[in-house]
Design a protein around this motif. Sequence first.
Motif, PDB file in Angstrom:
ATOM      1  N   ASN A   1       2.003   6.756  -6.624  1.00 55.05           N
ATOM      2  CA  ASN A   1       0.795   7.978  -6.888  1.00 55.05           C
ATOM      3  C   ASN A   1       1.354   9.367  -6.617  1.00 55.05           C
ATOM      4  O   ASN A   1       0.968  10.000  -7.691  1.00 55.05           O
ATOM      5  CB  ASN A   1      -0.422   7.542  -6.264  1.00 55.05           C
ATOM      6  CG  ASN A   1      -1.593   8.206  -6.382  1.00 55.05           C
ATOM      7  OD1 ASN A   1      -1.625   9.063  -7.515  1.00 55.05           O
ATOM      8  ND2 ASN A   1      -2.756   8.433  -5.786  1.00 55.05           N
TER       9      ASN A   1
ATOM     10  N   MET B   1      -2.149   5.696 -14.009  1.00 48.82           N
ATOM     11  CA  MET B   1      -2.667   5.374 -12.774  1.00 48.82           C
ATOM     12  C   MET B   1      -3.071   4.037 -12.833  1.00 48.82           C
ATOM     13  O   MET B   1      -3.330   3.240 -11.812  1.00 48.82           O
ATOM     14  CB  MET B   1      -3.471   6.491 -12.311  1.00 48.82           C
ATOM     15  CG  MET B   1      -3.237   6.776 -10.810  1.00 48.82           C
ATOM     16  SD  MET B   1      -1.669   6.540 -10.157  1.00 48.82           S
ATOM     17  CE  MET B   1      -2.062   5.645  -8.546  1.00 48.82           C
ATOM     18  N   ASN B   2      -4.286   3.929 -13.886  1.00 52.96           N
ATOM     19  CA  ASN B   2      -4.793   2.610 -13.925  1.00 52.96           C
ATOM     20  C   ASN B   2      -3.742   1.567 -14.131  1.00 52.96           C
ATOM     21  O   ASN B   2      -4.217   0.529 -13.626  1.00 52.96           O
ATOM     22  CB  ASN B   2      -5.971   2.691 -15.236  1.00 52.96           C
ATOM     23  CG  ASN B   2      -7.062   3.709 -14.694  1.00 52.96           C
ATOM     24  OD1 ASN B   2      -7.240   3.885 -13.654  1.00 52.96           O
ATOM     25  ND2 ASN B   2      -7.571   3.992 -15.937  1.00 52.96           N
TER      26      ASN B   2
ATOM     27  N   LYS C   1       0.845  -1.142  -0.055  1.00 55.51           N
ATOM     28  CA  LYS C   1       0.172   0.015   0.026  1.00 55.51           C
ATOM     29  C   LYS C   1       1.068   1.198  -0.053  1.00 55.51           C
ATOM     30  O   LYS C   1       0.621   2.213  -0.638  1.00 55.51           O
ATOM     31  CB  LYS C   1      -1.031   0.046   1.160  1.00 55.51           C
ATOM     32  CG  LYS C   1      -2.258  -0.660   0.990  1.00 55.51           C
ATOM     33  CD  LYS C   1      -3.000  -0.512   2.202  1.00 55.51           C
ATOM     34  CE  LYS C   1      -4.434  -1.361   2.170  1.00 55.51           C
ATOM     35  NZ  LYS C   1      -5.196  -0.841   3.165  1.00 55.51           N
TER      36      LYS C   1
ATOM     37  N   GLY D   1      -1.618  -4.758  -7.732  1.00 60.60           N
ATOM     38  CA  GLY D   1      -2.677  -5.259  -7.237  1.00 60.60           C
ATOM     39  C   GLY D   1      -3.740  -4.587  -6.497  1.00 60.60           C
ATOM     40  O   GLY D   1      -4.465  -5.363  -5.863  1.00 60.60           O
ATOM     41  N   VAL D   2      -3.983  -3.476  -6.765  1.00 58.17           N
ATOM     42  CA  VAL D   2      -4.940  -2.814  -5.864  1.00 58.17           C
ATOM     43  C   VAL D   2      -6.224  -2.312  -6.924  1.00 58.17           C
ATOM     44  O   VAL D   2      -7.132  -1.689  -6.625  1.00 58.17           O
ATOM     45  CB  VAL D   2      -4.432  -1.628  -5.211  1.00 58.17           C
ATOM     46  CG1 VAL D   2      -3.472  -2.122  -3.971  1.00 58.17           C
ATOM     47  CG2 VAL D   2      -3.920  -0.536  -6.135  1.00 58.17           C
ATOM     48  N   ASP D   3      -6.052  -2.938  -8.272  1.00 52.81           N
ATOM     49  CA  ASP D   3      -7.238  -2.442  -9.194  1.00 52.81           C
ATOM     50  C   ASP D   3      -8.407  -3.169  -8.767  1.00 52.81           C
ATOM     51  O   ASP D   3      -8.645  -4.002  -8.036  1.00 52.81           O
ATOM     52  CB  ASP D   3      -6.945  -2.718 -10.476  1.00 52.81           C
ATOM     53  CG  ASP D   3      -6.507  -4.390 -10.694  1.00 52.81           C
ATOM     54  OD1 ASP D   3      -5.854  -4.814  -9.930  1.00 52.81           O
ATOM     55  OD2 ASP D   3      -6.821  -4.727 -11.558  1.00 52.81           O
ATOM     56  N   GLU D   4      -9.570  -2.554  -9.340  1.00 49.79           N
ATOM     57  CA  GLU D   4     -10.892  -3.146  -9.029  1.00 49.79           C
ATOM     58  C   GLU D   4     -11.116  -4.103  -9.943  1.00 49.79           C
ATOM     59  O   GLU D   4     -10.570  -4.511 -11.081  1.00 49.79           O
ATOM     60  CB  GLU D   4     -12.067  -2.099  -9.412  1.00 49.79           C
ATOM     61  CG  GLU D   4     -12.044  -0.816  -8.747  1.00 49.79           C
ATOM     62  CD  GLU D   4     -12.159   0.483  -9.434  1.00 49.79           C
ATOM     63  OE1 GLU D   4     -13.319   0.940  -8.896  1.00 49.79           O
ATOM     64  OE2 GLU D   4     -11.577   0.829 -10.188  1.00 49.79           O
ATOM     65  N   GLU D   5     -11.695  -5.551  -9.524  1.00 46.17           N
ATOM     66  CA  GLU D   5     -11.718  -6.736 -10.268  1.00 46.17           C
ATOM     67  C   GLU D   5     -12.915  -6.545 -11.054  1.00 46.17           C
ATOM     68  O   GLU D   5     -13.743  -5.812 -10.754  1.00 46.17           O
ATOM     69  CB  GLU D   5     -12.119  -7.664  -9.196  1.00 46.17           C
ATOM     70  CG  GLU D   5     -10.844  -8.333  -8.783  1.00 46.17           C
ATOM     71  CD  GLU D   5     -10.502  -7.953  -7.049  1.00 46.17           C
ATOM     72  OE1 GLU D   5     -11.223  -7.161  -6.726  1.00 46.17           O
ATOM     73  OE2 GLU D   5      -9.611  -8.224  -6.636  1.00 46.17           O
TER      74      GLU D   5
ATOM     75  N   ASP E   1      -2.376   0.744 -10.691  1.00 50.15           N
ATOM     76  CA  ASP E   1      -3.154  -0.052  -9.940  1.00 50.15           C
ATOM     77  C   ASP E   1      -3.007  -1.548  -9.998  1.00 50.15           C
ATOM     78  O   ASP E   1      -2.884  -2.283  -8.983  1.00 50.15           O
ATOM     79  CB  ASP E   1      -4.755   0.304 -10.063  1.00 50.15           C
ATOM     80  CG  ASP E   1      -5.064   1.838  -9.814  1.00 50.15           C
ATOM     81  OD1 ASP E   1      -4.449   2.376  -9.061  1.00 50.15           O
ATOM     82  OD2 ASP E   1      -6.309   2.193 -10.047  1.00 50.15           O
TER      83      ASP E   1
ATOM     84  N   TYR F   1       2.455   1.722  -3.381  1.00 48.38           N
ATOM     85  CA  TYR F   1       1.515   2.215  -4.313  1.00 48.38           C
ATOM     86  C   TYR F   1       1.199   3.613  -4.054  1.00 48.38           C
ATOM     87  O   TYR F   1       1.110   4.339  -4.995  1.00 48.38           O
ATOM     88  CB  TYR F   1       0.371   1.288  -4.167  1.00 48.38           C
ATOM     89  CG  TYR F   1      -1.111   1.968  -4.934  1.00 48.38           C
ATOM     90  CD1 TYR F   1      -1.161   2.018  -6.279  1.00 48.38           C
ATOM     91  CD2 TYR F   1      -2.036   2.511  -3.910  1.00 48.38           C
ATOM     92  CE1 TYR F   1      -2.270   2.312  -6.739  1.00 48.38           C
ATOM     93  CE2 TYR F   1      -3.195   3.295  -4.612  1.00 48.38           C
ATOM     94  CZ  TYR F   1      -3.161   3.185  -6.141  1.00 48.38           C
ATOM     95  OH  TYR F   1      -4.172   3.536  -6.687  1.00 48.38           O
ATOM     96  N   TRP F   2       0.999   3.961  -2.670  1.00 46.57           N
ATOM     97  CA  TRP F   2       0.763   5.466  -2.709  1.00 46.57           C
ATOM     98  C   TRP F   2       1.929   6.505  -2.996  1.00 46.57           C
ATOM     99  O   TRP F   2       1.858   7.411  -3.500  1.00 46.57           O
ATOM    100  CB  TRP F   2       0.555   5.673  -1.296  1.00 46.57           C
ATOM    101  CG  TRP F   2      -0.171   6.848  -0.667  1.00 46.57           C
ATOM    102  CD1 TRP F   2       0.589   7.817  -0.069  1.00 46.57           C
ATOM    103  CD2 TRP F   2      -1.512   7.730  -1.262  1.00 46.57           C
ATOM    104  NE1 TRP F   2      -0.271   9.101  -0.063  1.00 46.57           N
ATOM    105  CE2 TRP F   2      -1.221   9.029  -0.844  1.00 46.57           C
ATOM    106  CE3 TRP F   2      -2.407   7.354  -2.282  1.00 46.57           C
ATOM    107  CZ2 TRP F   2      -2.658   9.898  -1.004  1.00 46.57           C
ATOM    108  CZ3 TRP F   2      -3.386   8.053  -2.218  1.00 46.57           C
ATOM    109  CH2 TRP F   2      -3.537   9.410  -1.791  1.00 46.57           C
TER     110      TRP F   2
ATOM    111  N   ALA G   1      -4.538   9.361 -15.904  1.00 47.98           N
ATOM    112  CA  ALA G   1      -5.521   8.082 -15.931  1.00 47.98           C
ATOM    113  C   ALA G   1      -5.005   7.077 -16.497  1.00 47.98           C
ATOM    114  O   ALA G   1      -5.078   5.805 -15.891  1.00 47.98           O
ATOM    115  CB  ALA G   1      -6.849   8.660 -16.792  1.00 47.98           C
TER     116      ALA G   1
END
Lengths: 594, 87
Positions: free
Chosen positions: B15, B75-76, B8, B83-87, B79, B11-12, B72
């Motif tokens: 970002n 960053m996607n 985390k 491994g923090v993208d939306e499934e 993500d 990742y941050w 965008a």
Amino acid sequence: MDQFTINLLFVGASFALYIGIAVWARAGSTTEFYAAGRGVHPVTNGMATAADWMSAASFISMAGLIAFTGYDNSSFLMGWTGGYVLLALLLAPYLRKFGKFTVSEFIGDRFYSPTARMVAVICLLVASITYVIGQMQGVGIAFGRFLEIDAFWGLLVGACVVFAYAVFGGMKGVTYTQVAQYCVLITAYTIPAVFISLQITGNPIPALGLFGDTASGEPLLTKLDQIVTDLGFKEYTAPHGSTLNMVLFTLSLMIGTAGLPHVIMRFFTVPKVSDARWSAGWTLVFIALLYLTAPAVGAMARLNISELMWPNGTAGEAVTIQQIDNAPEYAWMETWKKTGLLDWEDKNGDGKIQYYNDANAELQAKAEEKGWKGNELTKFNRDILVLANPEIASLPGWVIGLVAAGGLAAALSTAAGLLLAISSAISHDLLKGQFTPKMSERSELLAARLSMAAAIVVAVLLGLNPPGFAAQTVALAFGLAAASIFPALMMGIFSTRINNSGAVAGMLAGLVVTLVYIFLHKGWFFIPDTNSFSDADPLLGPIKSTSFGAIGAAVNFAVAYIVTGMTKEIPQEIKALVESVRVPRGAGAAAADH
Amino acid sequence: MSQQNDTKNAYWQANLRLIGISLVIWASVSFGFGIILRPLLSGISVGGTDLGFWFAQQGSILVFLALIFFYAWRMNKVDREHGVDEE
């Protein structure tokens, strides 16, 4: 068919379209009323957000302010687009992950305090109502022109139409209606600009025409600079105001954009966090289509007006009253005179109307010599420029009708979005969130509609004495949002330290200091002659009241950090909340807190 | 648990780095080239005026657009890498 009938047809047809869509997609439940069921594609959402965002200020007012000031008002262009970068990078994805309906819900939860939520609601209300005042000004001018009545009566007619229109549906109706409104307004803005750009520069793309050459081979901007300086006005492309003020003004508009509730709310309605990022980009694409054209509209209109007033060149004789009364290319002057926003007077009785800057010493000498007794184009309201533009350029009647419809679309779509934000703040956040949590969905909807009505009445009352041209009034609203909401959201996401007391103190300090600065310069509650300073000679050096939002935001940040340092540390579970907002994974469908 | 926190955190940080770079560009084209540095660019002429005027009225808007889409897209991707993208 006369122009009045054509305008009526275009405006009527576009209204029928919006109302048809609103009825077809009428909101059934509170969830739909606020956030359109969250099934909106990023491109659709971008288009609707663009319509929601581009208001009377962008459509009706902005090009006029650029036309009469030139480079110095580039702040509007940079400020109102640059804010989307902040929105996309700093706010939209995280607020979407948080997954509630309103901005104040986020502030209330993140700062674990109903007081914080209440203060956020108050900040939103102050900014939104100021914003609605600007919209009502635009609506008044548009209705005044197309019904050919005084702008004051235009304002009253407009208020009734806006109200009838806004209570029809919630955001669901509004989302699809706004897609239609976007199409109407962008067509209406672009078509006359293309015609005029072709007339003047031969280039069909206005944004390129602005930097193109006129028929004589001289670049448009060089020619314009020459003509306006000949008439004693400031050079169009050169900076004249203070650099510091321009920077602060641009910054205020940027961070204000990222702090406006009705824009942020839009990013709650996309399906995923990654879509929130794309959606901000698409919104700016649709906004940029208008914003790249606007400076061309401004420069070309300024050129056209100057040439109409001086048909024989600036060294020759001015236009005669006989020409104004009889020649068809001057017919727009008579029509606009009826709104009370344009006027002229033959002060020296020579049968001609001399338009020049009578405050300029050089021109005063020339006027003395020629027997002029001051500028005779006595009134030219900046806000009429875009609506009058097709008439000034002698474009066909249907283009004029289209622009009237487009101007109303811009003002109405934003007014509707703002009224929705205001009504949800009052009914959802204040009443249901604070005072009567057991309220039924039915009474919540009723309260929402009643608060819309109240907001319109307040906006009309305050709009009778507007604190500036429409875009300037709107700029004040941005300053207020910049000083209050944006810093709280930023600190809520990017700091794990700022606590409840810090946020509340920060928001209040930012809001109050900005509001007081505005009132000191524009009059208390915008009542004329109650101001102690003027923007010509501001309290703090070169900093005008429209630019103060950036300072207010700095005050907000500073106070929040200082107060946090003196009070209790934030609880562990709030730190966990901030951590979770920062990561996209696990963003379910958002839910209302009831 | 601590490994998850490391992920985390990384990742941050990634970002924040990306946001930092983007905001530097954002400020340079608007406040920089469009306003404060305009006198420095006055030698470069564009369509009857100078480059600073172009940045103030058009250039900055075009750069803003590019920036948002770049962020965008990037960053996607970040993500997914973390491994923090939306499934």
